[in-house]
Design an enzyme around this catalytic site. Structure first.
Site, PDB file in Angstrom:
ATOM      1  CE1 TYR A  63      -3.798   1.700  -0.446  1.00 32.12           C
ATOM      2  CE2 TYR A  63      -3.717   2.359   1.953  1.00 32.12           C
ATOM      3  CZ  TYR A  63      -4.468   2.422   0.621  1.00 32.12           C
ATOM      4  OH  TYR A  63      -5.590   3.321   0.500  1.00 32.12           O
ATOM      5  CE  LYS A 102      -7.522   5.988   1.270  1.00 28.85           C
ATOM      6  NZ  LYS A 102      -8.775   6.874   0.938  1.00 28.85           N
TER       7      LYS A 102
END
Length: 257
Positions: A156, A163
């Site tokens: 990720y 995020k």
């Protein structure tokens, strides 16, 4: 009678009918809301087509959250469809999959990282600010979507950093908009097979982990639970909740090894 009866909701960032944004728009309509959805550029035509799959026709507006002109005229554009807003859904994120995802964290160039942070995190503030003039009748609710940034996930990489920025941004917005009666919360969903997820290398391994470890189980094709959480936070059932991250992940986040 639905929990959003009479409410006016903007769902920003709807591309396909497999997206969380689309599911949130659908559930919001089912619960009585008037919904406006947005996208921009080449994807706008796709959004206009899939808007017809909602329970009721929904206006589609063009909105690029990185374009100051789009943000400046947003109240005017929305004013053609609704006389105010009671809620906003931020369903927006982007990171170049070729440079920011895949397990080679050290290669991420600043140009791509800065774009990911602007689109995925800073835009929560810019969208909220643009909508603020319409969120004036007793406040309202802003709900964003995240993927738990409290840990480092395989592959990720820089989207996890973006995020994390989104999650921090939501807390500061909760602090600054609370006095105006505006709540700001996030929903942290487990892995779902959205268009964005398809760009994540190794996404299948996340699916397997969730199915094995989530005590309630997990269906990566079912956006309904996440959409319901979003709609719940848009409603008046959480009048004193802000700065919160609600996990909709089958309980995965609470489990140890």
């Amino acid at each position: 009678m639905g929990i959003l009866d009479g409410k006016r909701i903007l769902v920003a960032g709807v591309t396909t009918d497999a997206s969380i944004g689309f599911a949130a728009a659908r559930v919001a309509q089912e619960q009585g809301a008037t919904v406006v959805i947005s996208n921009f550029g080449r994807a706008l035509r796709i959004t206009e087509r899939i808007a017809g799959r909602l329970p009721q026709p929904a206006p589609v507006i063009e909105l690029d959250v990185t374009d100051p002109e789009h943000l400046e005229r947003l109240p005017q554009v929305l004013g053609e469809h609704v006389d105010g807003l009671d809620g906003v859904v931020h369903s927006i994120a982007y990171g170049n999959p070729e440079t920011l995802l895949g397990g080679d964290f050290l290669r991420g160039p600043w140009e791509d990282v800065s774009q990911a942070v602007q689109v995925s995190a800073y835009s929560l503030m810019s969208l909220s600010k643009a909508c603020l003039p319409l969120l004036k009748d007793g406040g309202g609710s802003i709900v964003g979507l995240t993927f738990d940034a409290g840990v480092a996930w395989p592959a990720y990489d820089w989207m996890g950093v973006a995020k994390a920025g989104l999650e921090s941004c939501s807390r500061y917005l909760a602090r600054d908009l609370g006095p105006q009666g505006v709540r700001v919360n996030l929903v942290s969903a487990g892995p779902l097979r959205t268009l964005a997820a398809k760009a994540i290398p190794g996404f299948e391994s996340l699916e397997t982990s969730w199915r094995d470890r989530a005590p309630l189980g997990w269906d990566e094709t079912d956006t309904e639970p996440t959409a319901r959480a979003v709609v719940g936070l848009l409603s008046d059932f959480f009048p004193a909740t802000t700065g919160e991250i609600v996990h909709v992940d089958g309980g995965f986040h609470a489990m140890g090894l």
